[in-house]
Design a protein around this motif. Structure first.
Motif, mmCIF file in Angstrom:
data_model
loop_
_atom_site.group_PDB
_atom_site.id
_atom_site.type_symbol
_atom_site.label_atom_id
_atom_site.label_comp_id
_atom_site.label_asym_id
_atom_site.label_seq_id
_atom_site.Cartn_x
_atom_site.Cartn_y
_atom_site.Cartn_z
ATOM 1 N N PRO A 215 -0.093 8.572 -5.222
ATOM 2 C CA PRO A 215 0.435 7.471 -4.396
ATOM 3 C C PRO A 215 1.627 7.859 -3.526
ATOM 4 C CG PRO A 215 -0.092 6.674 -6.585
ATOM 5 C CD PRO A 215 -0.247 8.165 -6.633
ATOM 6 N N HIS A 216 2.542 8.695 -4.025
ATOM 7 C CA HIS A 216 3.733 9.036 -3.243
ATOM 8 C C HIS A 216 3.391 9.816 -1.983
ATOM 9 C CE1 HIS A 216 3.056 12.681 -5.648
ATOM 10 N NE2 HIS A 216 3.756 13.324 -4.744
ATOM 11 N N ARG A 217 2.183 10.386 -1.931
ATOM 12 C CA ARG A 217 1.761 11.145 -0.755
ATOM 13 C C ARG A 217 0.813 10.346 0.135
ATOM 14 N NH1 ARG A 217 -0.560 16.626 -3.072
ATOM 15 N NH2 ARG A 217 -0.909 16.947 -0.842
ATOM 16 N N MET A 218 0.538 9.093 -0.249
ATOM 17 C CA MET A 218 -0.420 8.264 0.478
ATOM 18 C C MET A 218 0.269 7.220 1.355
ATOM 19 S SD MET A 218 -2.939 7.729 -2.809
ATOM 20 C CE MET A 218 -3.904 6.433 -2.050
ATOM 21 N N ARG A 219 1.582 7.185 1.369
ATOM 22 C CA ARG A 219 2.295 6.094 2.034
ATOM 23 C C ARG A 219 2.559 6.342 3.518
ATOM 24 N NH1 ARG A 219 3.761 2.664 -1.861
ATOM 25 N NH2 ARG A 219 4.003 3.432 -4.019
ATOM 26 N N GLU A 220 2.618 7.602 3.922
ATOM 27 C CA GLU A 220 2.970 7.909 5.310
ATOM 28 C C GLU A 220 1.730 7.976 6.189
ATOM 29 O OE1 GLU A 220 6.070 8.017 6.313
ATOM 30 O OE2 GLU A 220 6.750 7.668 4.246
ATOM 31 N N PRO A 221 1.871 7.669 7.502
ATOM 32 C CA PRO A 221 0.757 7.853 8.442
ATOM 33 C C PRO A 221 0.303 9.308 8.444
ATOM 34 C CG PRO A 221 2.510 6.561 9.438
ATOM 35 C CD PRO A 221 3.061 7.093 8.151
ATOM 36 N N VAL A 222 -0.954 9.535 8.759
ATOM 37 C CA VAL A 222 -1.509 10.892 8.757
ATOM 38 C C VAL A 222 -2.230 11.142 10.071
ATOM 39 C CG1 VAL A 222 -1.753 11.002 6.252
ATOM 40 C CG2 VAL A 222 -3.638 10.115 7.638
ATOM 41 N N ALA A 237 -5.792 7.120 4.887
ATOM 42 C CA ALA A 237 -5.909 6.403 6.164
ATOM 43 C C ALA A 237 -6.864 7.122 7.110
ATOM 44 C CB ALA A 237 -4.531 6.264 6.809
ATOM 45 N N GLU A 238 -6.812 8.451 7.118
ATOM 46 C CA GLU A 238 -7.698 9.234 7.975
ATOM 47 C C GLU A 238 -9.163 8.999 7.614
ATOM 48 O OE1 GLU A 238 -8.873 13.942 8.665
ATOM 49 O OE2 GLU A 238 -7.348 13.357 7.198
ATOM 50 N N GLY A 264 -2.109 -10.540 -3.726
ATOM 51 C CA GLY A 264 -2.070 -11.366 -2.524
ATOM 52 C C GLY A 264 -3.415 -11.461 -1.846
ATOM 53 N N ALA A 265 -3.457 -12.245 -0.773
ATOM 54 C CA ALA A 265 -4.693 -12.435 -0.021
ATOM 55 C C ALA A 265 -5.039 -11.175 0.765
ATOM 56 C CB ALA A 265 -4.550 -13.620 0.932
ATOM 57 N N VAL A 266 -6.306 -10.789 0.722
ATOM 58 C CA VAL A 266 -6.796 -9.638 1.482
ATOM 59 C C VAL A 266 -8.059 -10.061 2.216
ATOM 60 C CG1 VAL A 266 -7.670 -7.276 1.404
ATOM 61 C CG2 VAL A 266 -5.846 -7.984 -0.168
ATOM 62 N N GLU A 267 -7.995 -10.056 3.542
ATOM 63 C CA GLU A 267 -9.162 -10.422 4.329
ATOM 64 C C GLU A 267 -9.897 -9.209 4.852
ATOM 65 O OE1 GLU A 267 -8.403 -13.185 7.436
ATOM 66 O OE2 GLU A 267 -7.811 -14.814 6.063
ATOM 67 N N ASP A 268 -9.176 -8.101 5.064
ATOM 68 C CA ASP A 268 -9.815 -6.933 5.648
ATOM 69 C C ASP A 268 -9.001 -5.692 5.316
ATOM 70 O OD1 ASP A 268 -11.594 -5.405 7.083
ATOM 71 O OD2 ASP A 268 -10.663 -5.803 9.033
ATOM 72 N N LEU A 269 -9.625 -4.545 5.488
ATOM 73 C CA LEU A 269 -8.965 -3.256 5.323
ATOM 74 C C LEU A 269 -9.075 -2.550 6.666
ATOM 75 C CD1 LEU A 269 -7.541 -1.489 3.220
ATOM 76 C CD2 LEU A 269 -9.754 -0.536 2.617
ATOM 77 N N ALA A 270 -7.977 -2.486 7.382
ATOM 78 C CA ALA A 270 -7.998 -1.991 8.756
ATOM 79 C C ALA A 270 -7.242 -0.675 8.879
ATOM 80 C CB ALA A 270 -7.384 -3.038 9.691
ATOM 81 N N VAL A 271 -7.388 -0.052 10.051
ATOM 82 C CA VAL A 271 -6.682 1.189 10.368
ATOM 83 C C VAL A 271 -6.037 1.037 11.735
ATOM 84 C CG1 VAL A 271 -6.884 3.666 10.763
ATOM 85 C CG2 VAL A 271 -8.279 2.572 8.998
ATOM 86 N N THR A 278 -1.122 9.606 15.035
ATOM 87 C CA THR A 278 -1.420 9.420 13.622
ATOM 88 C C THR A 278 -2.044 8.045 13.391
ATOM 89 O OG1 THR A 278 0.788 8.523 13.154
ATOM 90 C CG2 THR A 278 0.492 10.924 12.948
ATOM 91 N N VAL A 279 -2.548 7.846 12.189
ATOM 92 C CA VAL A 279 -3.151 6.571 11.816
ATOM 93 C C VAL A 279 -2.557 6.117 10.488
ATOM 94 C CG1 VAL A 279 -5.330 6.965 13.038
ATOM 95 C CG2 VAL A 279 -5.093 7.744 10.663
ATOM 96 N N ARG A 280 -2.532 4.798 10.286
ATOM 97 C CA ARG A 280 -2.104 4.272 9.006
ATOM 98 C C ARG A 280 -3.033 3.120 8.625
ATOM 99 N NH1 ARG A 280 3.417 0.657 9.828
ATOM 100 N NH2 ARG A 280 2.625 -0.748 11.474
ATOM 101 N N ALA A 281 -3.238 2.960 7.313
ATOM 102 C CA ALA A 281 -4.123 1.914 6.814
ATOM 103 C C ALA A 281 -3.344 0.624 6.605
ATOM 104 C CB ALA A 281 -4.760 2.356 5.496
#
Length: 390
Positions: A215-222, A237-238, A264-271, A278-281
């Motif tokens: 998890p500690h390596r999954m928080r930043e944009p890639v 995210a990639e 919490g409420a989750v309607e979608d998983l976007a990027v 870079t991209v982030r989720a």
């Protein structure tokens, strides 16, 4: 871990030989490895090793991964960087000061069950000292260390031609079974049987993806790239950026899983594509809340998302090197997940196990994991729990 101290409960009907088309590892043998002694573990489509710390859960998965890496052609030194740690504490050195360990597996498939057993010397130097490949009571390959002064073992494989066996040296730092396709001509019936058995074992072992989300390596944009998920899932995210456009159905399944596993409420998983390339989720929250970057999620939520993604995707999305010469239809992906329930609450664990059982029932994936507590998943259809006692 003595085999007599392990109990096995199953909530599924074991597969028969006629049911199995793809080569799969159906049994793990730890004759002498770390805390295990004479242990034999049957493996179903979804198997969870459960037990307290020190019971040998991680050791079992480490042995499986080691066999997988050797099957892919890796050298002993890279697979066992600390070989002395693999030697059981009760193992005494012989007169020459040699100590080692023994592991093996059974692979079911078109060539009928094939057994692979490997003996490795850890001290005073790391080397293979014996390997045996058998099927139907017949020895197809046997190797032995004849001359300690040479970096090779003497190998003999079934020929059934003008001579019963063929003898030749093989390197003592690699799995001989993985080298057979380069050494066996395939002209006689016996040679064809050897090649079929070796291919079955190698295909099953190379179809393994060891997953340990960090998890500690999954928080930043890639950076956006080819979108193949790495072992630590740091490029989550990639990969989502790729799968969102390539497979809408499975992406929708992942979003549905996120609704259960994330708070919490989750309607979608976007990027989101950022200005620097870079991209982030993001978790789409809907309404006035907008979206939450996954970097703000808790460790359990991040591990949940990563493991759900692994279970829902195929080998083409995972950073693994399968047997390229074998059609994907004949290969079965096996996910190894040590600490499968780490940082997860019972609700998240049960959801992931249910998802894994569903995908396993469809033949898309097999899962071998280690959990501290299996009480949350007992009774889930399709799950085999192996209880280990220190």
């Amino acid at each position: 871990m003595n085999a007599n101290t392990a109990t096995r409960t199953a909530a599924h009907t074991p597969l028969t030989g006629a049911d199995i088309v793809r080569p799969t590892v159906t049994e793990l043998r730890l004759s002498a490895f770390r805390a295990h002694r004479g242990a034999v573990f049957p493996l179903g489509p979804l198997t969870l090793f459960a037990g307290a710390s020190g019971s040998g859960k991680s050791s079992a998965l480490q042995a499986y991964e080691a066999l997988a890496r050797l099957g892919a052609g890796e050298e002993l030194e890279s697979v066992f960087p600390d070989p002395a740690a693999c030697v059981p504490e009760w193992a005494e050195a012989d007169r020459q000061g040699r100590r080692g360990f023994r592991i093996g597996c059974t692979v079911d498939g078109p060539a009928a069950p094939v057994q692979l057993d490997l003996a490795v010397q850890a001290e005073p130097e790391l080397r293979v000292v014996g390997e045996r490949l058998t099927s139907g009571g017949r020895t197809l390959l046997a190797t032995a260390l004849r001359d300690p002064g040479r970096s090779s073992v003497q190998a003999a494989w079934h020929t059934a031609g003008a001579v019963a066996v063929t003898r030749a040296p093989l390197p003592d730092d690699r799995l001989g079974t993985a080298l057979l396709p380069l050494r066996v001509a395939g002209k006689t019936e016996g040679q064809l049987q050897v090649l079929a058995a070796a291919e079955q074992v190698v295909v099953a072992l190379r179809s393994v993806f060891a997953c340990d989300p960090q998890p500690h390596r999954m928080r930043e944009p890639v950076a956006a790239g080819e979108g193949r998920l790495r072992r630590g899932c740091d490029n989550l995210a990639e990969v989502l950026h790729r799968t969102r456009s390539e497979c809408a159905t499975r992406h929708a399944r992942l979003a549905a899983a996120a609704r259960v596993g994330c708070a919490g409420a989750v309607e979608d998983l976007a990027v989101e594509e950022l200005g620097d390339g870079t991209v982030r989720a993001l978790l789409g929250r809907g309404g006035v809340r907008g979206a939450t970057p996954v970097g703000r999620l808790g460790e359990g939520e991040l591990r949940f998302l990563a493991l759900a993604l692994v279970l829902l995707t195929g080998p083409g999305v995972l950073a693994m090197d399968q047997a390229a010469e074998v059609p994907s239809a004949y290969q079965a992906l096996t996910v190894l997940a040590d600490g499968f329930d780490r940082c997860l609450d019972p609700r998240q664990t049960r959801q992931l196990v249910s998802l894994g059982a569903e995908m396993a029932a469809r033949g898309h994936v097999r899962l071998v994991g280690a959990v501290a507590d299996a009480s949350y998943v007992r009774g889930v259809e399709g799950v085999t729990v192996v209880d280990l006692v220190p």
